[in-house]
Design an enzyme around this catalytic site. Structure first.
Site, PDB file in Angstrom:
ATOM      1  CG  HIS A 202      -0.304  -0.251   2.530  1.00  0.00           C
ATOM      2  ND1 HIS A 202      -0.999  -0.324   3.699  1.00  0.00           N
ATOM      3  CD2 HIS A 202       0.988  -0.453   2.890  1.00  0.00           C
ATOM      4  CE1 HIS A 202      -0.179  -0.561   4.708  1.00  0.00           C
ATOM      5  NE2 HIS A 202       1.027  -0.634   4.243  1.00  0.00           N
TER       6      HIS A 202
ATOM      7  NE  ARG B 213      -2.605  -4.846  -0.897  1.00  0.00           N
ATOM      8  CZ  ARG B 213      -3.665  -4.228  -0.428  1.00  0.00           C
ATOM      9  NH1 ARG B 213      -4.809  -4.862  -0.355  1.00  0.00           N
ATOM     10  NH2 ARG B 213      -3.587  -2.986  -0.006  1.00  0.00           N
TER      11      ARG B 213
ATOM     12  CD  GLN C 115      -3.440   1.509  -1.534  1.00  0.00           C
ATOM     13  OE1 GLN C 115      -2.532   1.990  -0.860  1.00  0.00           O
ATOM     14  NE2 GLN C 115      -4.267   0.605  -1.052  1.00  0.00           N
TER      15      GLN C 115
ATOM     16  CB  VAL D 125      -6.468   5.111  11.010  1.00  0.00           C
ATOM     17  CG1 VAL D 125      -5.667   5.794   9.938  1.00  0.00           C
ATOM     18  CG2 VAL D 125      -7.089   3.823  10.504  1.00  0.00           C
TER      19      VAL D 125
HETATM   20  N1  PHE Z   1      -3.378   1.344   3.344  1.00  0.00           N
HETATM   21  C1  PHE Z   1      -4.708   0.853   3.508  1.00  0.00           C
HETATM   22  C2  PHE Z   1      -4.929  -0.300   2.531  1.00  0.00           C
HETATM   23  O1  PHE Z   1      -4.152  -0.511   1.667  1.00  0.00           O
HETATM   24  C3  PHE Z   1      -5.737   1.930   3.302  1.00  0.00           C
HETATM   25  C4  PHE Z   1      -5.668   3.009   4.314  1.00  0.00           C
HETATM   26  C5  PHE Z   1      -4.866   4.112   4.124  1.00  0.00           C
HETATM   27  C6  PHE Z   1      -6.433   2.947   5.462  1.00  0.00           C
HETATM   28  C7  PHE Z   1      -4.811   5.132   5.052  1.00  0.00           C
HETATM   29  C8  PHE Z   1      -6.385   3.936   6.404  1.00  0.00           C
HETATM   30  C9  PHE Z   1      -5.589   5.036   6.190  1.00  0.00           C
HETATM   31  O2  PHE Z   1      -5.904  -1.015   2.602  1.00  0.00           O
END
Ligand code: PHE
Length: 340
Positions: A172, A198, A212, A255
């Site tokens: 990510h 992935r 992303q 988070v």
């Molecule tokens: N990085 C998470 C994912 O790939 C998404 C995400 C980013 C969630 C930032 C919360 C804050 O699923």
């Protein structure tokens, strides 16, 4: 005088002749009154009868050969005149020019990043090859944490046994939250577009690589309602219509609280007999930045607040362009690409 030499020279030089005026120059040089050949004929009178006959015959054959070269070339030039390079047949149908265009993912990436830029976000980029630390540990996902299961990882074989941090292809764009905060003080707002990977079996909604856009906004009193307002604005800018945004509780270790964001179109997407209207569609994970991340960045206690999100670029493109198979983005199928 070497007649053989002259003959060879004449033969070679006529191949370079391309038009009538050059051909005339060639004729004067090799067959004209002052040509070497004519001078040779004039000198024959000084020879004996036998000598005259022998040399005369030889010179005659050469003269005949050169005149035949001349005639051939003349016909050649005249018959080609109507096809010469400056002749344009305006009745011929034209050749269709095929013009390329930007890939649908590039288009949508530009759309989304432009929308965020309009709202003061800076665009940052980060490495696709990451360390285990930035991709996981620094995001509160230590080895053995069950949340690691959420990201099937492509690991990179270590170069040597004692390598400190294992390398991987980032799963990510969230590692850039950590990298950015290590070197910047709030307040700031950034987005990080980029490729992620992935280790997954591919199907219509899963690809081994995808994009992303990470977002991170940190300041004083930044809340989820700020986030919601910004996302509404961006999504409406992308889809050019009113859109409903809803949060569902979710979990990501970096988070707290974590949410998943769904959107719903208020009307049909232009030119599509789409089912998309009245359907809730998930577009990203998000949440309020976990205090652990601020602590790691060395920020003052309790001073800052922020939100982070990770938006699926292909998801947005699939909704906007009604594409039902994510694998099409990375296929070379021209019929697919020509729709855009
Ligand atoms: N990085 C998470 C994912 O790939 C998404 C995400 C980013 C969630 C930032 C919360 C804050 O699923």
């Amino acid at each position: 005088m070497d007649l053989g030499q002259i003959e060879k020279e004449a033969e070679n030089s006529i191949s370079l002749v391309k038009n009538t005026s050059d051909l005339e120059k060639w004729r004067i040089k090799y067959l004209g009154r002052k040509s070497a050949l004519s001078l040779f004929f004039n000198s024959l009178s000084k020879l004996s009868l036998v000598g005259k006959k022998k040399q005369g015959q030889k010179a005659n054959t050469i003269r005949q050969f050169l005149s035949s070269l001349y005639k051939e070339k003349k016909i050649d030039i005249e018959s080609n005149a109507s096809f010469s390079s400056d002749f344009i047949d305006i009745t011929q149908p034209g050749e269709k020019m095929r013009q390329g265009h930007l890939h649908p993912l590039t288009l949508i990436l530009r759309d989304i990043t432009n929308s965020f830029q309009k709202m003061g976000f800076s665009i940052i980029e980060g490495p696709e090859i990451e360390t285990e630390y930035y991709n996981f540990d620094a995001l509160n996902i230590p080895a053995g944490h069950p949340a690691r299961e959420m990201w099937d990882t492509l690991w990179i074989k270590p170069e040597h046994k004692n390598q400190k941090s294992k390398m991987l292809l980032r799963t990510h764009t969230s590692p850039m939250q950590v990298r950015f905060m290590e070197t910047h003080q709030p307040p700031f707002r950034i987005i990080v577009p980029g490729k992620c990977f992935r280790y997954e079996a591919t199907d219509a909604s899963h690809e081994i690589q995808f994009h992303q856009i990470e977002g991170l906004m940190v300041g004083e009193n930044i809340s989820l309602s700020n986030f919601k307002a910004i996302i509404e604005e961006v999504v409406e800018d992308i889809f050019k219509q009113k859109v409903l945004v809803r949060f569902r509780p979710s979990y990501f270790p970096f988070v707290s609280p974590g949410v998943e964001v769904d959107i719903k179109m208020k009307s049909k997407i232009k030119g599509q007999k789409s089912k998309v209207k009245d359907e809730w569609l998930e577009i990203m994970g998000a949440g309020i930045v976990h205090p652990d991340l601020f602590k790691r960045a060395g920020y003052a206690n309790n001073r800052w607040q922020g939100f982070a999100f990770g938006l699926g670029v292909e998801r947005i493109a699939m909704i906007k362009y009604r594409i039902d198979d994510i694998r099409l983005f990375f296929s070379p199928d021209v019929r697919f690409l020509e729709q855009f």
